[in-house]
Design a protein around this motif. Structure first.
Motif, PDB file in Angstrom:
ATOM      1  N   ALA A  49      48.529  32.956  40.052  1.00 37.89           N
ATOM      2  CA  ALA A  49      49.871  33.469  40.626  1.00 37.89           C
ATOM      3  C   ALA A  49      50.993  32.754  41.047  1.00 37.89           C
ATOM      4  O   ALA A  49      50.509  31.338  41.239  1.00 37.89           O
ATOM      5  N   SER A  58      57.303  37.141  42.344  1.00 38.98           N
ATOM      6  CA  SER A  58      55.898  36.611  42.065  1.00 38.98           C
ATOM      7  C   SER A  58      55.470  37.204  40.653  1.00 38.98           C
ATOM      8  O   SER A  58      55.737  38.334  40.493  1.00 38.98           O
ATOM      9  N   TYR A  60      51.768  37.103  38.391  1.00 31.11           N
ATOM     10  CA  TYR A  60      50.178  37.188  38.345  1.00 31.11           C
ATOM     11  C   TYR A  60      49.628  37.041  37.071  1.00 31.11           C
ATOM     12  O   TYR A  60      50.304  37.809  35.929  1.00 31.11           O
ATOM     13  N   LYS A  65      46.084  40.886  38.314  1.00 27.16           N
ATOM     14  CA  LYS A  65      47.329  41.734  38.728  1.00 27.16           C
ATOM     15  C   LYS A  65      46.830  43.174  39.456  1.00 27.16           C
ATOM     16  O   LYS A  65      45.843  43.545  38.797  1.00 27.16           O
ATOM     17  N   SER A  69      48.055  39.373  45.742  1.00 28.77           N
ATOM     18  CA  SER A  69      49.517  39.481  45.916  1.00 28.77           C
ATOM     19  C   SER A  69      49.695  38.031  47.032  1.00 28.77           C
ATOM     20  O   SER A  69      48.842  37.494  47.624  1.00 28.77           O
ATOM     21  N   GLN A  82      46.736  36.733  48.990  1.00 31.80           N
ATOM     22  CA  GLN A  82      45.757  37.715  49.661  1.00 31.80           C
ATOM     23  C   GLN A  82      45.186  38.334  48.413  1.00 31.80           C
ATOM     24  O   GLN A  82      45.442  38.794  47.167  1.00 31.80           O
TER      25      GLN A  82
END
Length: 121
Positions: A49, A58, A60, A65, A69, A82
């Motif tokens: 990411a 952002s 990913y 995905k 996050s 996260q």
């Protein structure tokens, strides 16, 4: 001196969650693109990411995905990854990296030492 320090790794069961931290010093992380990478045993490092300082977006990898996050805490000069719904194939050393620039591109200039994440029952 630019320094990145990761923390938060550990052992987690499949389906569990974990939050990794990337604390920066020597520069203001909000002014730079910050990325997370992982390297599993016997495999090449892969990008997970990246958060851009150019547009705040952002990005990913397809493999994470919807489950991972990124969050910035500018007061702590820290970027968090996260991770949710973890899978056993997520076992790897996770490292954060920073760019001198603001956009998420392929080359990163500064790297942390990494933190181990093990997903196992």
């Amino acid at each position: 001196q630019v320094q990145l320090v990761e923390s938060g790794g550990g052992l987690v069961q499949p389906g569990g969650s974990l939050r990794l931290s990337c604390e920066a010093s020597g520069f203001i992380s909000d002014y730079h693109a910050i990325g997370w990478f992982r390297q599993a045993p016997g495999k090449e490092r892969e990008g997970v990411a990246c958060i851009s300082s150019f547009d705040g977006n952002s990005y990913y990898a397809d493999s994470v995905k919807g489950r991972f996050s990124l969050v910035r805490n500018n007061a702590k000069n820290t970027v968090y990854l996260q991770m949710g719904s973890l899978k056993t194939e997520g076992t790897a050393i996770y490292s954060c990296a920073a760019q001198r620039g603001v956009k998420c591109v392929t080359t990163f200039d500064y790297w942390g030492q990494g933190t181990q994440v093990t997903v196992s029952s």
